[in-house]
Design a protein around this motif. Structure first.
Motif, PDB file in Angstrom:
ATOM      1  N   UNK A   1       7.512  75.717  14.759  1.00 27.94           N
ATOM      2  CA  UNK A   1       8.705  76.318  15.371  1.00 27.94           C
ATOM      3  C   UNK A   1       9.644  75.250  15.914  1.00 27.94           C
ATOM      4  N   UNK A   2       9.086  74.294  16.626  1.00 21.78           N
ATOM      5  CA  UNK A   2       9.905  73.304  17.336  1.00 21.78           C
ATOM      6  C   UNK A   2      10.333  72.157  16.433  1.00 21.78           C
ATOM      7  N   UNK A   3       9.548  71.888  15.398  1.00 18.46           N
ATOM      8  CA  UNK A   3       9.793  70.767  14.470  1.00 18.46           C
ATOM      9  C   UNK A   3       9.760  69.459  15.265  1.00 18.46           C
ATOM     10  N   UNK A   4      10.814  68.658  15.146  1.00 17.63           N
ATOM     11  CA  UNK A   4      10.859  67.374  15.855  1.00 17.63           C
ATOM     12  C   UNK A   4      11.824  67.388  17.036  1.00 17.63           C
ATOM     13  N   UNK A   5      12.272  68.570  17.430  1.00 13.84           N
ATOM     14  CA  UNK A   5      13.260  68.679  18.509  1.00 13.84           C
ATOM     15  C   UNK A   5      12.592  69.257  19.756  1.00 13.84           C
TER      16      UNK A   5
ATOM     17  N   UNK B   1       9.068  87.094  24.386  1.00 15.17           N
ATOM     18  CA  UNK B   1       9.826  87.361  23.159  1.00 15.17           C
ATOM     19  C   UNK B   1       9.759  86.177  22.199  1.00 15.17           C
ATOM     20  N   UNK B   2       9.703  84.976  22.730  1.00 14.49           N
ATOM     21  CA  UNK B   2       9.633  83.783  21.879  1.00 14.49           C
ATOM     22  C   UNK B   2       8.252  83.631  21.235  1.00 14.49           C
ATOM     23  N   UNK B   3       7.231  84.162  21.900  1.00 13.04           N
ATOM     24  CA  UNK B   3       5.867  84.020  21.395  1.00 13.04           C
ATOM     25  C   UNK B   3       5.407  85.203  20.544  1.00 13.04           C
ATOM     26  N   UNK B   4       6.031  86.349  20.716  1.00 11.14           N
ATOM     27  CA  UNK B   4       5.583  87.565  20.029  1.00 11.14           C
ATOM     28  C   UNK B   4       5.536  87.427  18.505  1.00 11.14           C
ATOM     29  N   UNK B   5       6.493  86.751  17.862  1.00  5.53           N
ATOM     30  CA  UNK B   5       6.434  86.677  16.399  1.00  5.53           C
ATOM     31  C   UNK B   5       5.398  85.691  15.851  1.00  5.53           C
ATOM     32  N   UNK B   6       4.825  84.870  16.710  1.00  5.87           N
ATOM     33  CA  UNK B   6       3.895  83.831  16.253  1.00  5.87           C
ATOM     34  C   UNK B   6       2.546  84.425  15.844  1.00  5.87           C
TER      35      UNK B   6
ATOM     36  N   UNK C   1      -3.368  74.269  18.176  1.00  2.00           N
ATOM     37  CA  UNK C   1      -2.055  74.592  18.740  1.00  2.00           C
ATOM     38  C   UNK C   1      -0.913  73.786  18.139  1.00  2.00           C
ATOM     39  N   UNK C   2      -1.187  72.545  17.787  1.00  2.00           N
ATOM     40  CA  UNK C   2      -0.142  71.675  17.267  1.00  2.00           C
ATOM     41  C   UNK C   2       0.635  72.290  16.120  1.00  2.00           C
ATOM     42  N   UNK C   3      -0.042  72.799  15.079  1.00  7.39           N
ATOM     43  CA  UNK C   3       0.700  73.382  13.961  1.00  7.39           C
ATOM     44  C   UNK C   3       1.571  74.583  14.359  1.00  7.39           C
ATOM     45  N   UNK C   4       1.102  75.404  15.290  1.00  8.33           N
ATOM     46  CA  UNK C   4       1.886  76.570  15.716  1.00  8.33           C
ATOM     47  C   UNK C   4       3.187  76.117  16.367  1.00  8.33           C
ATOM     48  N   UNK C   5       3.085  75.197  17.319  1.00  5.54           N
ATOM     49  CA  UNK C   5       4.273  74.713  18.017  1.00  5.54           C
ATOM     50  C   UNK C   5       5.165  73.892  17.095  1.00  5.54           C
ATOM     51  N   UNK C   6       4.547  72.989  16.316  1.00  3.49           N
ATOM     52  CA  UNK C   6       5.338  72.119  15.448  1.00  3.49           C
ATOM     53  C   UNK C   6       6.072  72.900  14.368  1.00  3.49           C
TER      54      UNK C   6
END
Length: 128
Positions: free
Chosen positions: A34-38, A66-71, A27-32
């Motif tokens: 998109x979110x980066x360091x913010x 909607x935020x998760x659909x493109x992942x 999960x870390x790479x998926x979230x990181x």
């Protein structure tokens, strides 16, 4: 252990959960990515989401699907997300609200997977 009682409980839950997510190999790479360091805006949104979901407190605005659909995510991602979520709850809380949070997370994961499958055409549909 006490139950989830208020916004302070939700912040503990969300902060610990997303610490686990950030460190997770799947999960870390998926979230990181998109979110980066913010992370703070995402955490603030999750505080409001869970406060609304569990206690009916107004303040959450957004469309989580909607935020998760493109992942690029699949059933394995949802299984791991639920596993980490349930571990987080069980390590801090016990009671009806803790059970409700786990149930809502399970329902949300199932709904997201169903919507993603339909968005992609589902196994029985062909999109041309």
């Amino acid at each position: 252990m006490s139950d989830i009682q208020n916004l302070a409980s939700i912040k503990l839950m969300v902060d610990d959960f997303y610490t686990r997510v950030r460190r997770d190999g799947l999960l870390g790479p998926v979230f990181n990515n998109v979110i980066k360091d913010d992370w703070q805006p995402h955490l603030d949104k999750m505080y409001a989401f869970w406060n609304a979901a569990l206690f009916g407190v107004a303040g959450f605005k957004g469309n989580p699907f909607a935020r998760h659909a493109p992942l690029l995510i699949n059933a394995g991602h949802f299984e791991r997300w639920l596993e980490l979520f349930n571990q987080t709850i069980d390590s801090h809380f016990a009671g009806p609200m803790a059970n409700d949070a786990k149930n809502r997370a399970g329902l949300m994961a199932a709904m997201f997977q169903s919507k993603l499958a339909n968005l992609k055409g589902g196994p029985e549909r062909v999109i041309v």
